[in-house]
Design a protein around this motif. Sequence first.
Motif, PDB file in Angstrom:
ATOM      1  N   GLY A 714      17.335 114.184  56.217  1.00  0.00           N
ATOM      2  CA  GLY A 714      17.175 115.295  57.137  1.00  0.00           C
ATOM      3  C   GLY A 714      18.428 115.451  57.966  1.00  0.00           C
ATOM      4  N   THR A 715      18.725 116.680  58.392  1.00  0.00           N
ATOM      5  CA  THR A 715      19.962 116.953  59.134  1.00  0.00           C
ATOM      6  C   THR A 715      19.635 117.730  60.404  1.00  0.00           C
ATOM      7  N   TRP A 716      20.248 117.311  61.500  1.00  0.00           N
ATOM      8  CA  TRP A 716      20.085 117.971  62.780  1.00  0.00           C
ATOM      9  C   TRP A 716      21.467 118.284  63.342  1.00  0.00           C
ATOM     10  N   LYS A 717      21.629 119.424  63.928  1.00  0.00           N
ATOM     11  CA  LYS A 717      22.883 119.820  64.562  1.00  0.00           C
ATOM     12  C   LYS A 717      22.776 119.549  66.057  1.00  0.00           C
ATOM     13  N   LEU A 718      23.838 118.962  66.633  1.00  0.00           N
ATOM     14  CA  LEU A 718      23.864 118.619  68.048  1.00  0.00           C
ATOM     15  C   LEU A 718      24.902 119.481  68.761  1.00  0.00           C
ATOM     16  N   MET A 719      24.512 120.036  69.899  1.00  0.00           N
ATOM     17  CA  MET A 719      25.421 120.826  70.727  1.00  0.00           C
ATOM     18  C   MET A 719      25.436 120.231  72.126  1.00  0.00           C
ATOM     19  N   LEU A 720      26.651 119.961  72.635  1.00  0.00           N
ATOM     20  CA  LEU A 720      26.813 119.392  73.974  1.00  0.00           C
ATOM     21  C   LEU A 720      27.390 120.443  74.906  1.00  0.00           C
ATOM     22  N   ASP A 721      27.332 120.165  76.206  1.00  0.00           N
ATOM     23  CA  ASP A 721      27.918 121.070  77.193  1.00  0.00           C
ATOM     24  C   ASP A 721      29.410 121.265  76.907  1.00  0.00           C
ATOM     25  N   LYS A 722      29.955 122.358  77.425  1.00  0.00           N
ATOM     26  CA  LYS A 722      31.357 122.696  77.172  1.00  0.00           C
ATOM     27  C   LYS A 722      32.292 121.631  77.719  1.00  0.00           C
ATOM     28  N   ASP A 723      31.985 121.100  78.904  1.00  0.00           N
ATOM     29  CA  ASP A 723      32.798 120.033  79.504  1.00  0.00           C
ATOM     30  C   ASP A 723      31.895 118.823  79.690  1.00  0.00           C
ATOM     31  N   PRO A 724      31.545 118.123  78.604  1.00  0.00           N
ATOM     32  CA  PRO A 724      30.476 117.116  78.678  1.00  0.00           C
ATOM     33  C   PRO A 724      30.815 115.910  79.533  1.00  0.00           C
ATOM     34  N   LEU A 725      32.085 115.480  79.574  1.00  0.00           N
ATOM     35  CA  LEU A 725      32.402 114.310  80.397  1.00  0.00           C
ATOM     36  C   LEU A 725      32.402 114.670  81.880  1.00  0.00           C
ATOM     37  N   HIS A 726      32.957 115.824  82.226  1.00  0.00           N
ATOM     38  CA  HIS A 726      32.857 116.351  83.586  1.00  0.00           C
ATOM     39  C   HIS A 726      33.179 115.292  84.641  1.00  0.00           C
ATOM     40  N   GLN A 773      36.997 114.982  67.922  1.00  0.00           N
ATOM     41  CA  GLN A 773      36.131 114.826  66.754  1.00  0.00           C
ATOM     42  C   GLN A 773      34.705 115.257  67.078  1.00  0.00           C
ATOM     43  N   THR A 774      34.571 116.349  67.787  1.00  0.00           N
ATOM     44  CA  THR A 774      33.235 116.796  68.203  1.00  0.00           C
ATOM     45  C   THR A 774      33.020 118.281  67.922  1.00  0.00           C
ATOM     46  N   GLY A 775      33.692 118.798  66.912  1.00  0.00           N
ATOM     47  CA  GLY A 775      33.589 120.235  66.655  1.00  0.00           C
ATOM     48  C   GLY A 775      32.289 120.651  65.981  1.00  0.00           C
ATOM     49  N   ASP A 776      31.780 119.810  65.099  1.00  0.00           N
ATOM     50  CA  ASP A 776      30.583 120.173  64.330  1.00  0.00           C
ATOM     51  C   ASP A 776      29.718 118.920  64.187  1.00  0.00           C
ATOM     52  N   LEU A 777      29.029 118.558  65.255  1.00  0.00           N
ATOM     53  CA  LEU A 777      28.295 117.301  65.291  1.00  0.00           C
ATOM     54  C   LEU A 777      26.962 117.432  64.563  1.00  0.00           C
ATOM     55  N   THR A 778      26.739 116.534  63.623  1.00  0.00           N
ATOM     56  CA  THR A 778      25.468 116.514  62.907  1.00  0.00           C
ATOM     57  C   THR A 778      24.943 115.085  62.836  1.00  0.00           C
ATOM     58  N   LEU A 779      23.636 114.993  62.774  1.00  0.00           N
ATOM     59  CA  LEU A 779      22.951 113.716  62.649  1.00  0.00           C
ATOM     60  C   LEU A 779      22.130 113.763  61.365  1.00  0.00           C
ATOM     61  N   GLN A 780      22.296 112.778  60.509  1.00  0.00           N
ATOM     62  CA  GLN A 780      21.544 112.687  59.275  1.00  0.00           C
ATOM     63  C   GLN A 780      20.640 111.458  59.316  1.00  0.00           C
ATOM     64  N   ILE A 781      19.403 111.611  58.872  1.00  0.00           N
ATOM     65  CA  ILE A 781      18.471 110.485  58.800  1.00  0.00           C
ATOM     66  C   ILE A 781      17.874 110.445  57.403  1.00  0.00           C
ATOM     67  N   LEU A 782      18.172 109.366  56.703  1.00  0.00           N
ATOM     68  CA  LEU A 782      17.578 109.153  55.391  1.00  0.00           C
ATOM     69  C   LEU A 782      16.216 108.500  55.594  1.00  0.00           C
ATOM     70  N   PRO A 783      15.157 109.027  55.022  1.00  0.00           N
ATOM     71  CA  PRO A 783      13.823 108.462  55.276  1.00  0.00           C
ATOM     72  C   PRO A 783      13.680 107.055  54.688  1.00  0.00           C
ATOM     73  N   LEU A 784      12.811 106.279  55.318  1.00  0.00           N
ATOM     74  CA  LEU A 784      12.517 104.913  54.901  1.00  0.00           C
ATOM     75  C   LEU A 784      11.205 104.895  54.124  1.00  0.00           C
ATOM     76  N   ARG A 785      11.266 104.425  52.916  1.00  0.00           N
ATOM     77  CA  ARG A 785      10.075 104.296  52.100  1.00  0.00           C
ATOM     78  C   ARG A 785       9.270 103.073  52.533  1.00  0.00           C
ATOM     79  N   ALA A 786       7.959 103.193  52.509  1.00  0.00           N
ATOM     80  CA  ALA A 786       7.098 102.071  52.887  1.00  0.00           C
ATOM     81  C   ALA A 786       7.261 100.892  51.939  1.00  0.00           C
ATOM     82  N   ASP A 787       7.654 101.169  50.688  1.00  0.00           N
ATOM     83  CA  ASP A 787       7.805 100.085  49.721  1.00  0.00           C
ATOM     84  C   ASP A 787       9.238  99.549  49.656  1.00  0.00           C
TER      85      ASP A 787
END
Length: 826
Positions: A714-726, A773-787
């Motif tokens: 699964g893939t999720w896109k992350l967006m942070l504030d314009k000046d995140p460290l502030h 290195q924060t232009g197109d932040l994505t998070l990927q999660i590979l599912p865990l099989r019960a077996d």
Amino acid sequence: MPIKWFPRTYTVLVSLAALLWLVPAADGQILVNARAPYTAPGPTAFQPGNATSPDGHTLGLNQRFLTRDGKPWLPVMGEFHFSRVPAAEWEEEILKMKAGGVDVIAAYIIWLHHEEVKGQFDWSGDRDLRHFAQLCAKHHMALYARIGPWAHGEARHGGLPDWVLAQGPTRVNDPAYMAAVATFYGAIGEQLKGLLWKDGGPVVGVQLENEYANRAPGGGEAHILALKRLALQSGLDVPFYSVTGWDHAVVPAGAVLPVFGGYPDAPWDASLKNLPPNEVYTFRFENRVSGNMGAIDGTSGASPSYADTPFLTAEVGGGIQDTYHRRPVMRADDIAAMFPVMLGSGVNLYGSYMFQGGQNPEGRLTTLQESQATGYPTDVPVKSYDFQAPLGEFGQERESFRKLKVVDYFLQAFGEQLAPMNPHAPAVLPQTPGDLSVPRLAVRSKDDAGFLFVNNYVRGAAMPARAGFQVKVALPGGDLLLPERPLDVPSGSYFIWPFYMDLGGFMLRYSTAQLFTKIMGERPTYVFFCVPGVRCELAFADHAGLVVETSSGKLRRNGKFVTLSNFAADADTVLSLKSARRKTVQILVLTQKDAERAWMVRLGGGDRLLFTAGEFFADEGSITLRSNGDPTFRMRVFPALTASPAASSPLTLRQLPQAFSELSARLPSFDPKVRVTVSGPVGIAPMVKMGPPPTWRPAGVAQAPDDAGFVHAGTWKLMLDKDPLHGLSDLFLDVDYTGDVARFRDGTHLLDDNFYNGMPWTIGMKRFFERHQTGDLTLQILPLRADSPIFAEDGVRSALPRSGQVGELRSVRAIPQYELNLQTQP
């Protein structure tokens, strides 16, 4: 000690003690015979390199301990792989280690990170060994260079470049291999030129090879000796040379020092269950080798190759690296409980691996992690080398950092006294590491003075409480009961008690509070802390004119001794010892929580302890404090300050009872946001593949998915504030998910990854912002099989579905890290 306080009765006491030792001990008493007269250590056969610095400081050793300027030296060493941490963060992390009481930084110089392509060395940027060594020198930290050429360190091919493997045999005296090693060592020598101890630099030692047991033609002692000759020819003339001493190690006597270690779990093991109680929580009286890293020829006897060398360690687990098939979670006590065990066993150099976590650097040709695809027994993350270390891969100060620090401080203050002391075993020992019925303890002593080391903690096991605990120690001057009245030791406790210790002219008979550190100002202050659940008391030799004052507790005198106990449970106690013939000595008794929060600082013109719940490190002239999520800073200082130091934000100073003061500040609050949107659904994970079994393991283990496998993530896109460290020190993403493997990307560029083990995944964003290195932040999660045939802690496994799979992102929180700076000038 009795010899000092009762000199006329010494002969009688020795004779009486010899008779009494033959009488059975009272119920519940544990016997330790430390009566044998102390013998000074003899010389060792090891031949050090140039051990004198230009300003006349010397390093040395004997059969029992290391020396510095002729005095016993018991340093703490922590592993820090500079090429796995951005160079911009090196200085800060070195300062954190120094603040935590580390004396020596050990660092693998991983060949693959510097010469991935033959003849094209890279010592720039995050691979700049010379700059790293210069920073160690700047902050008066010694450096121990682990130069391989094979390092392991969960690196691809153990750190050997692919081209080295392609040209022929390795790790033997093959001409082509040794020529390549000579070039590599020569490049290291150039990097460290002028930075060795003999030059006034920080480099005090070199480790050759690692986990080396090859006795084939061209290997064995001849190979280690050949590597040492190459190191010397490359200019690496240092006081100490070492090899790791486990796994049937090759240890040429007189040429190298063996170093040892042990880990609280074995993620290379094929088992998918909880492992049995580990040997690292059992004192080592006959064998220096950890059971989970391989015994010498399967015996418990000492090998002649290290019989006359000090007991030194380099790899006592500061954490553990999760592998794909086995994912143990380290708790702070899992790490800290090994410390008193190792010291009580006679260790005189405590080396933690890792102390500083990191990330694998970018490879030009391949990824640089260990994998089954490259013939190694496990798969580790492509990027993350966090190791659950005291300092995490993004510099996080973990609870284990604080727990280790309380012993590090003790060694910095009192290691010179401990180092010469001999270890003594109790009369009854556990039969196996899994024997939980017998109390685990050791005594180290010299003459009548010494320390009692107790461990009632074993990872993954329910240790019984020890009711009516009391140790009878036979000493040259007579028997000592520790404590005078039995007490109860809770399950999970571990501690160090001093006995017959001179505190500024006052004799401490014993203490069930752990000795922490000392503040040597106008009025010397010795600092202890109470162990939760253990009756806290200090007993001193009494004499005419002794005046004892205390802010809390109960005082008892019997004519020979004065005992203080019943201290306030939730507050610190200040007491003083006064006598007309001696300088007043102050004792500070802390709670364990306060000891873990206390840092030695130079502030207001003197040495002080600063107590803070936040993160801490210091440099000459400044103190840095950090708080995750809370803009309020509140800290106590002992002894009290009369004025506030200059700071980056306004401070409020408030005087507290018992010579404490409080400093507080509140910074502007920020509430950074992270917006999460689904950009790709979770697919169906294919069945996990099994890898081939290595020769030493009975079965293959699950293989990590390759890049192609992430088509099911699964893939999720992350967006942070314009000046995140502030203006913040850092911004952490707290990722709460369930799955198999997670990856964090900037577009197609992998920034970090994580094998799910039930704990939230923390990602420090500052380094990625600084590297754009924060232009197109994505998070990927590979599912865990019960077996899936993987090990997870019991609580994690029980929460997973019994069938099917799970791949879920519950939340991503942005946690601001605030920073406050204090100036330390008076």
